[in-house]
Design an enzyme around this catalytic site. Structure first.
Site, PDB file in Angstrom:
ATOM      1  N   HIS A 104     -43.029 -70.820 -24.463  1.00  0.00           N
ATOM      2  CA  HIS A 104     -43.966 -71.931 -24.621  1.00  0.00           C
ATOM      3  C   HIS A 104     -44.447 -72.433 -23.269  1.00  0.00           C
ATOM      4  CE1 HIS A 104     -39.984 -73.894 -24.337  1.00  0.00           C
ATOM      5  NE2 HIS A 104     -40.600 -74.994 -23.932  1.00  0.00           N
ATOM      6  N   HIS A 106     -46.153 -75.871 -21.469  1.00  0.00           N
ATOM      7  CA  HIS A 106     -46.424 -77.305 -21.541  1.00  0.00           C
ATOM      8  C   HIS A 106     -47.767 -77.555 -20.875  1.00  0.00           C
ATOM      9  CE1 HIS A 106     -42.206 -78.612 -22.465  1.00  0.00           C
ATOM     10  NE2 HIS A 106     -41.951 -77.437 -21.933  1.00  0.00           N
TER      11      HIS A 106
END
Length: 142
Positions: A104, A106
């Site tokens: 992932h 951010h």
């Protein structure tokens, strides 16, 4: 010895619809949604829809898709929050600070002189997250 992908991680559960989220963008390969413990208003996450622990074991195709979506979301977050800058962060393994072992990125709007909140500071109000998601979706559309 490599650690296997854990299909019980929170992002895998989000992808299966077991945990609700505030989606801002979705395509065939990626999902972008609001971080429930944002370090700033507008803090979003971008993930691939297929299993990858992090950048170290992702395929080139997963990386290409997630980076393209990260760029799209970063532009929208910057516009939606009228931010002069945007921070993109990505962690690999526990020693780097990775706490959810699904690749992932951010995406955090940044303003000079404004400190980031602690990431483990607790969940934000879902009404605020929904409003921030709507703001980013509008920026994506326009």
């Amino acid at each position: 010895m490599p650690v296997p992908y854990d299909p019980a991680n929170v992002f895998a559960k989000i992808l299966r619809g077991e945990i609700p989220n505030h989606t801002i963008y979705e395509d065939e390969h990626t999902l972008a949604f609001m971080d429930i413990m944002p370090q700033a208003d507008g803090h979003a996450l971008v993930i691939p829809k297929t299993p990858a622990r992090n950048l170290l074991d992702a395929t080139p195709e997963q990386l290409a898709a997630v980076v393209a979506t990260t760029q799209k979301v970063a532009r929208a977050v910057k516009k939606a929050f009228a931010a002069p800058g945007v921070l993109v962060m990505q962690f690999n393994e526990a020693a780097s600070g990775q706490t959810v072992f699904h690749l992932h990125f951010h995406v955090v709007p940044r303003f000079e002189g404004t400190e980031l909140r602690p990431h483990a500071g607790g969940a934000t109000d879902h009404g605020a997250l929904a409003a921030h998601a709507a703001k980013i979706r509008a920026a994506l559309e326009g």
